[in-house]
Design a protein around this motif. Structure first.
Motif, PDB file in Angstrom:
ATOM      1  N   ARG A  70     -15.958 -55.809 -14.194  1.00  0.00           N
ATOM      2  CA  ARG A  70     -14.989 -56.308 -13.771  1.00  0.00           C
ATOM      3  C   ARG A  70     -14.142 -57.671 -13.587  1.00  0.00           C
ATOM      4  NH1 ARG A  70     -15.880 -53.909  -7.673  1.00  0.00           N
ATOM      5  NH2 ARG A  70     -17.999 -55.176  -8.318  1.00  0.00           N
ATOM      6  N   ARG A  71     -12.850 -57.937 -14.238  1.00  0.00           N
ATOM      7  CA  ARG A  71     -12.444 -59.592 -14.007  1.00  0.00           C
ATOM      8  C   ARG A  71     -12.663 -59.688 -12.902  1.00  0.00           C
ATOM      9  NH1 ARG A  71      -7.587 -61.228 -15.156  1.00  0.00           N
ATOM     10  NH2 ARG A  71      -7.310 -63.138 -16.188  1.00  0.00           N
ATOM     11  N   SER A  72     -11.874 -59.152 -12.174  1.00  0.00           N
ATOM     12  CA  SER A  72     -11.579 -59.615 -11.414  1.00  0.00           C
ATOM     13  C   SER A  72     -12.625 -60.411  -9.843  1.00  0.00           C
ATOM     14  CB  SER A  72     -11.161 -58.295 -10.028  1.00  0.00           C
ATOM     15  OG  SER A  72     -12.562 -57.710  -9.682  1.00  0.00           O
ATOM     16  N   VAL A  73     -13.888 -60.159  -9.907  1.00  0.00           N
ATOM     17  CA  VAL A  73     -14.538 -60.423  -9.552  1.00  0.00           C
ATOM     18  C   VAL A  73     -15.180 -62.258 -10.031  1.00  0.00           C
ATOM     19  CG1 VAL A  73     -17.677 -60.669  -9.883  1.00  0.00           C
ATOM     20  CG2 VAL A  73     -16.609 -59.303  -9.288  1.00  0.00           C
ATOM     21  N   ALA A  74     -15.004 -62.583 -11.363  1.00  0.00           N
ATOM     22  CA  ALA A  74     -14.732 -63.767 -11.780  1.00  0.00           C
ATOM     23  C   ALA A  74     -13.951 -64.567 -11.823  1.00  0.00           C
ATOM     24  CB  ALA A  74     -14.650 -64.196 -13.259  1.00  0.00           C
ATOM     25  N   GLN A  75     -12.931 -63.579 -11.370  1.00  0.00           N
ATOM     26  CA  GLN A  75     -11.376 -64.262 -10.665  1.00  0.00           C
ATOM     27  C   GLN A  75     -11.490 -64.939  -9.236  1.00  0.00           C
ATOM     28  OE1 GLN A  75     -10.425 -64.576 -14.887  1.00  0.00           O
ATOM     29  NE2 GLN A  75      -8.356 -65.017 -13.482  1.00  0.00           N
ATOM     30  N   LYS A  76     -12.108 -63.791  -8.490  1.00  0.00           N
ATOM     31  CA  LYS A  76     -12.202 -63.861  -7.061  1.00  0.00           C
ATOM     32  C   LYS A  76     -13.142 -65.726  -7.591  1.00  0.00           C
ATOM     33  CE  LYS A  76     -15.233 -62.134  -4.672  1.00  0.00           C
ATOM     34  NZ  LYS A  76     -15.801 -61.273  -3.936  1.00  0.00           N
ATOM     35  N   TYR A  77     -13.673 -65.725  -7.893  1.00  0.00           N
ATOM     36  CA  TYR A  77     -15.252 -66.812  -7.423  1.00  0.00           C
ATOM     37  C   TYR A  77     -14.254 -68.102  -8.230  1.00  0.00           C
ATOM     38  CZ  TYR A  77     -19.250 -64.982  -6.056  1.00  0.00           C
ATOM     39  OH  TYR A  77     -19.936 -64.383  -5.656  1.00  0.00           O
ATOM     40  N   ILE A  78     -12.918 -67.324  -9.404  1.00  0.00           N
ATOM     41  CA  ILE A  78     -12.453 -69.320 -10.022  1.00  0.00           C
ATOM     42  C   ILE A  78     -11.754 -69.984  -8.854  1.00  0.00           C
ATOM     43  CG2 ILE A  78     -10.732 -69.980 -11.890  1.00  0.00           C
ATOM     44  CD1 ILE A  78     -12.441 -68.049 -13.688  1.00  0.00           C
ATOM     45  N   LYS A  79     -10.402 -68.640  -8.585  1.00  0.00           N
ATOM     46  CA  LYS A  79      -9.756 -69.166  -8.281  1.00  0.00           C
ATOM     47  C   LYS A  79      -9.882 -69.404  -6.324  1.00  0.00           C
ATOM     48  CE  LYS A  79      -6.132 -65.898  -8.745  1.00  0.00           C
ATOM     49  NZ  LYS A  79      -5.783 -64.297  -8.634  1.00  0.00           N
ATOM     50  N   HIS A  80     -11.383 -69.059  -5.995  1.00  0.00           N
ATOM     51  CA  HIS A  80     -11.737 -70.277  -5.071  1.00  0.00           C
ATOM     52  C   HIS A  80     -12.692 -70.988  -5.061  1.00  0.00           C
ATOM     53  CE1 HIS A  80     -14.611 -70.175  -0.850  1.00  0.00           C
ATOM     54  NE2 HIS A  80     -15.065 -70.003  -1.685  1.00  0.00           N
ATOM     55  N   PHE A  81     -13.127 -71.542  -6.171  1.00  0.00           N
ATOM     56  CA  PHE A  81     -13.457 -72.559  -6.361  1.00  0.00           C
ATOM     57  C   PHE A  81     -13.202 -74.008  -7.105  1.00  0.00           C
ATOM     58  CE2 PHE A  81     -17.922 -71.179  -8.955  1.00  0.00           C
ATOM     59  CZ  PHE A  81     -18.104 -70.842  -7.597  1.00  0.00           C
ATOM     60  N   ILE A  82     -11.392 -73.453  -7.464  1.00  0.00           N
ATOM     61  CA  ILE A  82     -10.046 -73.809  -7.288  1.00  0.00           C
ATOM     62  C   ILE A  82      -9.934 -74.400  -6.081  1.00  0.00           C
ATOM     63  CG2 ILE A  82      -7.518 -74.552  -8.009  1.00  0.00           C
ATOM     64  CD1 ILE A  82      -8.359 -72.770 -10.836  1.00  0.00           C
ATOM     65  N   LYS A  83      -9.034 -73.275  -5.143  1.00  0.00           N
ATOM     66  CA  LYS A  83      -8.974 -73.594  -3.889  1.00  0.00           C
ATOM     67  C   LYS A  83      -9.945 -75.047  -3.201  1.00  0.00           C
ATOM     68  CE  LYS A  83      -7.121 -70.023  -1.997  1.00  0.00           C
ATOM     69  NZ  LYS A  83      -6.431 -68.836  -1.472  1.00  0.00           N
ATOM     70  N   LEU A  84     -11.112 -74.062  -2.902  1.00  0.00           N
ATOM     71  CA  LEU A  84     -12.201 -75.209  -2.643  1.00  0.00           C
ATOM     72  C   LEU A  84     -12.112 -76.754  -2.979  1.00  0.00           C
ATOM     73  CD1 LEU A  84     -16.015 -73.455  -1.945  1.00  0.00           C
ATOM     74  CD2 LEU A  84     -13.776 -74.508  -0.428  1.00  0.00           C
ATOM     75  N   GLY A  85     -11.742 -77.059  -4.297  1.00  0.00           N
ATOM     76  CA  GLY A  85     -11.529 -78.482  -5.082  1.00  0.00           C
ATOM     77  C   GLY A  85     -13.138 -78.568  -5.662  1.00  0.00           C
ATOM     78  N   VAL A  86     -13.745 -77.180  -6.025  1.00  0.00           N
ATOM     79  CA  VAL A  86     -14.648 -78.260  -7.062  1.00  0.00           C
ATOM     80  C   VAL A  86     -14.899 -78.486  -8.152  1.00  0.00           C
ATOM     81  CG1 VAL A  86     -16.472 -76.237  -8.543  1.00  0.00           C
ATOM     82  CG2 VAL A  86     -15.777 -75.975  -5.937  1.00  0.00           C
ATOM     83  N   ASP A  87     -15.420 -79.216  -8.849  1.00  0.00           N
ATOM     84  CA  ASP A  87     -15.403 -80.312  -9.840  1.00  0.00           C
ATOM     85  C   ASP A  87     -14.635 -79.345 -10.842  1.00  0.00           C
ATOM     86  OD1 ASP A  87     -15.392 -81.673 -12.015  1.00  0.00           O
ATOM     87  OD2 ASP A  87     -17.350 -81.998 -12.207  1.00  0.00           O
ATOM     88  N   PRO A  88     -13.386 -79.907 -11.719  1.00  0.00           N
ATOM     89  CA  PRO A  88     -13.130 -78.990 -12.330  1.00  0.00           C
ATOM     90  C   PRO A  88     -13.968 -78.563 -13.870  1.00  0.00           C
ATOM     91  CG  PRO A  88     -11.470 -80.511 -11.869  1.00  0.00           C
ATOM     92  CD  PRO A  88     -12.674 -80.830 -11.303  1.00  0.00           C
ATOM     93  N   TYR A  89     -15.116 -79.742 -14.090  1.00  0.00           N
ATOM     94  CA  TYR A  89     -15.822 -79.018 -14.879  1.00  0.00           C
ATOM     95  C   TYR A  89     -16.962 -78.529 -14.690  1.00  0.00           C
ATOM     96  CZ  TYR A  89     -19.591 -80.659 -17.621  1.00  0.00           C
ATOM     97  OH  TYR A  89     -21.039 -80.357 -19.321  1.00  0.00           O
ATOM     98  N   LEU A  90     -17.275 -78.129 -13.796  1.00  0.00           N
ATOM     99  CA  LEU A  90     -17.659 -76.996 -13.282  1.00  0.00           C
ATOM    100  C   LEU A  90     -16.572 -75.650 -13.394  1.00  0.00           C
ATOM    101  CD1 LEU A  90     -19.398 -78.561 -10.126  1.00  0.00           C
ATOM    102  CD2 LEU A  90     -20.828 -77.582 -12.835  1.00  0.00           C
TER     103      LEU A  90
END
Length: 169
Positions: A70-90
């Motif tokens: 499921r692509r959605s699993v990765a998408q969920k993490y990516i959106k969550h990281f962007i929302k949290l402000g995780v370093d864009p490099y990561l």
């Protein structure tokens, strides 16, 4: 309530009342707890490693026989990281990893056409993100390796993958 009204309301509160409200929000809403946990103890590397493990498990499961892919699993993490402000490099690293693991999966399995369309969407989002965050110099080699593999493995939508690279120019 508008942002202006909220600012007005908060300016009327005393320090102790404000602290009580924040603690109440922290207790009631998991999203607030997650935000503060991240803000005061980021551990970005641990979060990224956890995400990569979950993504890998989607395609190459350790505890079950059949992959869910499921692509959605990765998408969920990516959106969550962007929302949290995780370093864009990561964040870009996780985006690339998602495509790399999906390509490894596709080379071993017969995947439906929808899989390729989904991976195209991930590729477009990744190239856009890398471009917007000026990360091309760090990730150009991995990105081109992913692109070359889409071409050499004759993935569907090859022309669209090529067009997605135009974002980087």
């Amino acid at each position: 309530m508008s942002k202006r009204a909220l600012k007005s309301y908060l300016s009327e509160l005393g320090k102790s009342e404000l602290q009580e409200q924040i603690i109440e929000l922290y207790d009631k809403f998991p999203a607030v707890k997650t935000y503060y946990d991240f803000a005061f103890n980021p551990k970005e590397d641990k979060l990224v490693q956890e995400a990569k493990t979950k993504i890998s498990n989607e395609y190459f499961p350790l505890k079950r026989k059949r992959p869910k892919a499921r692509r959605s699993v990765a998408q969920k993490y990516i959106k969550h990281f962007i929302k949290l402000g995780v370093d864009p490099y990561l964040v870009a690293d996780v985006m690339l990893y998602n495509l790399e693991i999906a390509q490894a999966f596709a080379s071993e399995r017969n995947v439906p056409d929808a899989f390729y369309k989904s991976m195209l969407n991930s590729f477009v989002e990744m190239t856009t993100f890398i471009s917007q965050n000026n990360l091309l110099s760090e990730y150009k080699e991995r990105l081109l390796k992913i692109y070359d593999r889409t071409q050499s493995d004759n993935w569907l939508y090859m022309e669209d993958f090529s067009r997605a690279l135009d974002i980087l120019d």
